[in-house]
Design an enzyme around this catalytic site. Sequence first.
Site, mmCIF file in Angstrom:
data_model
loop_
_atom_site.group_PDB
_atom_site.id
_atom_site.type_symbol
_atom_site.label_atom_id
_atom_site.label_comp_id
_atom_site.label_asym_id
_atom_site.label_seq_id
_atom_site.Cartn_x
_atom_site.Cartn_y
_atom_site.Cartn_z
ATOM 1 N N LYS A 1 40.342 36.049 43.623
ATOM 2 C CA LYS A 1 39.343 37.117 43.842
ATOM 3 C C LYS A 1 39.707 38.319 42.994
ATOM 4 O O LYS A 1 40.880 38.517 42.644
ATOM 5 C CB LYS A 1 39.259 37.510 45.314
ATOM 6 C CG LYS A 1 40.513 38.164 45.923
ATOM 7 C CD LYS A 1 40.592 39.673 45.789
ATOM 8 C CE LYS A 1 41.942 40.195 46.245
ATOM 9 N NZ LYS A 1 42.469 41.389 45.772
ATOM 10 N N ALA B 1 51.628 37.069 43.026
ATOM 11 C CA ALA B 1 51.862 38.503 43.285
ATOM 12 C C ALA B 1 51.170 39.361 42.228
ATOM 13 O O ALA B 1 51.767 40.259 41.644
ATOM 14 C CB ALA B 1 53.356 38.814 43.349
ATOM 15 N N ALA B 2 49.908 39.064 42.012
ATOM 16 C CA ALA B 2 49.185 39.671 40.896
ATOM 17 C C ALA B 2 47.996 40.529 41.338
ATOM 18 O O ALA B 2 47.335 41.136 40.521
ATOM 19 C CB ALA B 2 48.679 38.556 39.977
ATOM 20 N N GLY B 3 47.697 40.541 42.647
ATOM 21 C CA GLY B 3 46.514 41.260 43.125
ATOM 22 C C GLY B 3 45.268 40.401 43.093
ATOM 23 O O GLY B 3 44.145 40.885 43.196
ATOM 24 N N LEU B 4 45.470 39.072 42.987
ATOM 25 C CA LEU B 4 44.336 38.144 42.868
ATOM 26 C C LEU B 4 44.208 37.230 44.091
ATOM 27 O O LEU B 4 43.397 36.297 44.103
ATOM 28 C CB LEU B 4 44.487 37.286 41.596
ATOM 29 C CG LEU B 4 44.521 38.080 40.282
ATOM 30 C CD1 LEU B 4 44.878 37.174 39.108
ATOM 31 C CD2 LEU B 4 43.168 38.761 40.032
ATOM 32 N N GLY C 1 47.763 33.335 47.095
ATOM 33 C CA GLY C 1 48.304 32.725 48.316
ATOM 34 C C GLY C 1 47.259 32.653 49.417
ATOM 35 O O GLY C 1 47.151 31.648 50.141
ATOM 36 N N ASP D 1 43.277 38.967 53.596
ATOM 37 C CA ASP D 1 42.326 38.482 52.582
ATOM 38 C C ASP D 1 41.853 37.053 52.843
ATOM 39 O O ASP D 1 40.949 36.565 52.155
ATOM 40 C CB ASP D 1 42.977 38.504 51.183
ATOM 41 C CG ASP D 1 43.061 39.901 50.586
ATOM 42 O OD1 ASP D 1 42.367 40.796 51.096
ATOM 43 O OD2 ASP D 1 43.812 40.084 49.623
#
Length: 296
Positions: free
Chosen positions: A10, A96-99, A102, A136
Amino acid sequence: MRISVKAPAKINLTLDVLAKRQDGYHEVEMVMTTVDLADRVDLTLLAGDEITLECSASFVPDDERNHAVKAARILKERFGVKSGVHIYIDKQIPVAAGLAGGSSDAAATLRGLNRLWGLQLSLEELAVIGEEIGSDVPFCVYGGTALATGRGEQVKLLSAPAPCWVVLAKPPIGVSTAEVYGNLNVDNIREHPSAQEMIQAISDQDFLGMCRALGNVLEEVTLPRYPQVRQIKNLMIESGADGVLMSGSGPTVYALVQKEAKVCRIYNALRGFVKDVYAVRLLGGTEAEVLAQIRT
Ligand code: ATP
């Protein structure tokens, strides 16, 4: 028996923080949409009782810390499922990319096991279970485009935005979401994005309006700390991006681009600067089409 489920990343079109809550979470207002950069989650039915996981990326946890394992564990215990599952994650979304990689794996596991284990739960029921795994996850259960409020778990689906290209670039740094929120002074946010303006632009299929309404208050924390993030934003703008924003708490930055010819120019400019660059489409189409795409 084995099924494969697509777990798309996302991006945040807007991310606003309204208040710090008593429970330690932040009250947020975010417009999010899925992009065609996805992990593949393979679920293989096991006759025995165990839940096992393997991931193509060695640094992702393969035990109970993995969000996909958490999702399987909750479903198995809550619905008294006798069989087990082996989960294989083909990792394409940077970690851990803001996407929400996980979270999307967890959501894909919920959707897939619902079928594999014959649980017949609705997406709404899966989204409620997803809340226990992460804020999320409910959005990722639905996919498509949505307004997320509360701590992010309250999801109101929206129609798909105007179709466009999304060029994503992740600098080689890890950003902790908890740390970014911890360093945000909610009372001193300089500029709040307008979710309403974004929702209007989406509903009007107004691509340039969507670009104008992009905003993420977490940039105020991440940009000064990580100069590379700002450099990537500037490079994207100089290369002709129509709109540019950091996703989530970063460090991934994305460019929205309507004309295909510009995509190559931006992609090539970024590739000279960082390794992790992706040119993908927004997952457009009607809601039903988007859901059909991400369910399989
Ligand atoms: P968000 O945008 O929801 O904050 P993110 O994209 O920043 O998420 P993730 O890629 O979801 O971050 O990873 C955050 C942490 O979660 C990782 O450091 C990793 O240890 C852990 N994790 C647990 N399960 C997974 C998974 N299936 N894939 C990736 N990371 C996972």
